[in-house]
Design an enzyme around this catalytic site. Structure first.
Site, PDB file in Angstrom:
ATOM      1  N   TRP A 103       0.826  -1.215   0.000  1.00 48.73           N
ATOM      2  CA  TRP A 103       0.000   0.000   0.000  1.00 48.73           C
ATOM      3  C   TRP A 103       0.857   1.261   0.000  1.00 48.73           C
ATOM      4  CZ3 TRP A 103      -4.506  -0.592  -1.856  1.00 48.73           C
ATOM      5  CH2 TRP A 103      -5.171  -1.815  -1.704  1.00 48.73           C
ATOM      6  N   ASP A 173      -1.830   6.805   6.241  1.00 46.61           N
ATOM      7  CA  ASP A 173      -2.912   5.956   5.745  1.00 46.61           C
ATOM      8  C   ASP A 173      -3.197   4.948   6.858  1.00 46.61           C
ATOM      9  OD1 ASP A 173      -4.553   4.073   4.590  1.00 46.61           O
ATOM     10  OD2 ASP A 173      -3.148   3.503   3.003  1.00 46.61           O
ATOM     11  N   LYS A 197     -12.675  -1.759   6.528  1.00 47.60           N
ATOM     12  CA  LYS A 197     -11.939  -2.733   7.323  1.00 47.60           C
ATOM     13  C   LYS A 197     -12.324  -2.634   8.804  1.00 47.60           C
ATOM     14  CE  LYS A 197      -8.164  -2.350   4.018  1.00 47.60           C
ATOM     15  NZ  LYS A 197      -8.188  -3.650   3.360  1.00 47.60           N
TER      16      LYS A 197
END
Length: 362
Positions: A103, A173, A197
């Site tokens: 990511w 993030d 999530k």
């Protein structure tokens, strides 16, 4: 009541059963309006109440200071990979990034489209199985911000502490670990997270941005991608992802009812310890991917010594009602995502299944 799966999906992921049941009760008729929240104008008083409540609950649970705005946006964290440099990376500056895996890599690729970037720390030499040491990190003199990925879902690594960046804004993030533990938000200039999530269903993205950073959005970038647009319009500039915001609001209420973020952190640590202990006590049958000091309490990544056995593990686990234990295609292996809403019972069942699988095939 139908039997619930042992849901270890990486995202979209498990939601609290109580939240789903509450949404089911209110699905056709929200608060006596004679219609669903999905059918309602986002300009209505009823929806505005949901929008405001979600923001204030997030402030309360995460301890967000008053000089930050909470934005409820669309486009996922993937849009934020571009929005961050578009809003914060000005001419003559460098976007500094910590490279921790899949990511972080995507965030860096997007930033390169908008300006100078620098990777100031990386764990690539260890296949991203650890978080790099940032205690003596050197930032470029012209750094616009330092960007980190607080939890790498795919590799199963997580920051245990955050670097002090002085006057350089720290950007994170937190898609896969927001609200899994208390965080000092004042250390950050900006935090963003896709909801699917730990916060709700897919569709809404949380951005927590310090006032001074939001105010400096360049007027040359698209209106929808400017933070100040959404600050000025209280996240209601255009039609918001109203059902996702409503669901996130219910999850936040559920989290508050569980005793808040500190209580949930202990619960998460108890859950993941069951599975990590099973790995560590397996005599090498199971092998954790992340180095112990970088292990995530949200995504547990592990291997078995043969790929054939890993395939069999997935097949047999699915037959027993487990979902989502296959590792990401880019790294292989096995992965159990143990987000806030995954119950302790699911982790107990997985630990037991792993022990039995080892007895059969060890």
């Amino acid at each position: 009541m139908t039997k619930r799966a042992f849901n270890f999906n990486a995202g979209p992921a498990a939601l609290p059963l109580e939240v789903l049941q509450q949404a089911q009760e209110q699905f056709v008729d929200y608060n006596g309006a004679g219609m669903s929240i999905m059918e309602m104008s986002h300009r209505s008083a009823l929806y505005e109440q949901v929008n405001n409540e979600a923001q204030s609950l997030l402030r309360e649970l995460f301890g967000i200071p008053s000089n930050y705005h909470v934005l409820l946006l669309q486009g996922g964290a993937s849009t934020q990979f571009a929005s961050v440099p578009m809003n914060l990376l000005h001419a003559g500056q460098t976007g500094a990034y910590v490279m921790t895996g899949s990511w972080a890599d995507k965030a860096i690729k997007e930033a390169k489209l908008f300006g100078e970037t620098a990777i100031v720390a990386t764990s690539e030499s260890d296949k991203f199985n650890r978080i790099p040491d940032l205690s003596s990190i050197q930032l470029p003199d012209n750094a616009a911000y330092l960007h980190i990925t607080s939890n790498e879902t795919i590799e199963g690594t997580q920051f245990t502490s955050y670097p002090d960046t002085g006057n350089v804004p720290l950007v994170a993030d937190m898609s896969s670990d927001i609200l899994c533990r208390p965080v000092d938000v004042s250390k950050f200039g900006l935090i963003y997270a896709g909801a699917q999530k730990n916060l709700g269903p897919s569709g809404v993205t949380i951005v927590i941005v310090r006032d001074d950073l939001a105010a400096n959005s360049p007027k040359t970038i698209p209106t929808m991608l400017r933070y100040d647009t959404h600050v000025k319009n209280d996240s209601l500039y255009n039609t918001p992802p109203s059902f996702s915001v409503y669901m996130a609001n219910l999850v936040l209420k559920w989290l508050k009812g569980k005793g808040g973020v500190a209580a949930v952190e202990q619960y998460n640590r108890d859950k993941t310890k069951l599975i990590y202990d099973t790995i560590d006590n397996s005599g090498g049958f199971y092998r954790g991917f992340a180095q112990p000091e970088s292990r995530s309490i949200m995504n547990i990544t592990f291997r078995i010594h043969s790929e054939e056995l890993e395939k069999l593990f997935v097949k047999e686990s699915e037959a027993e009602g487990f979902v989502g234990l296959k590792g990401h295609r880019s790294v292989g292996g096995l992965r159990a995502s143990t987000y806030n809403a995954v119950p302790l019972e699911s982790c107990q069942a997985l630990a037991q299944f792993m022990s039995e699988f080892q007895k059969r095939h060890g």
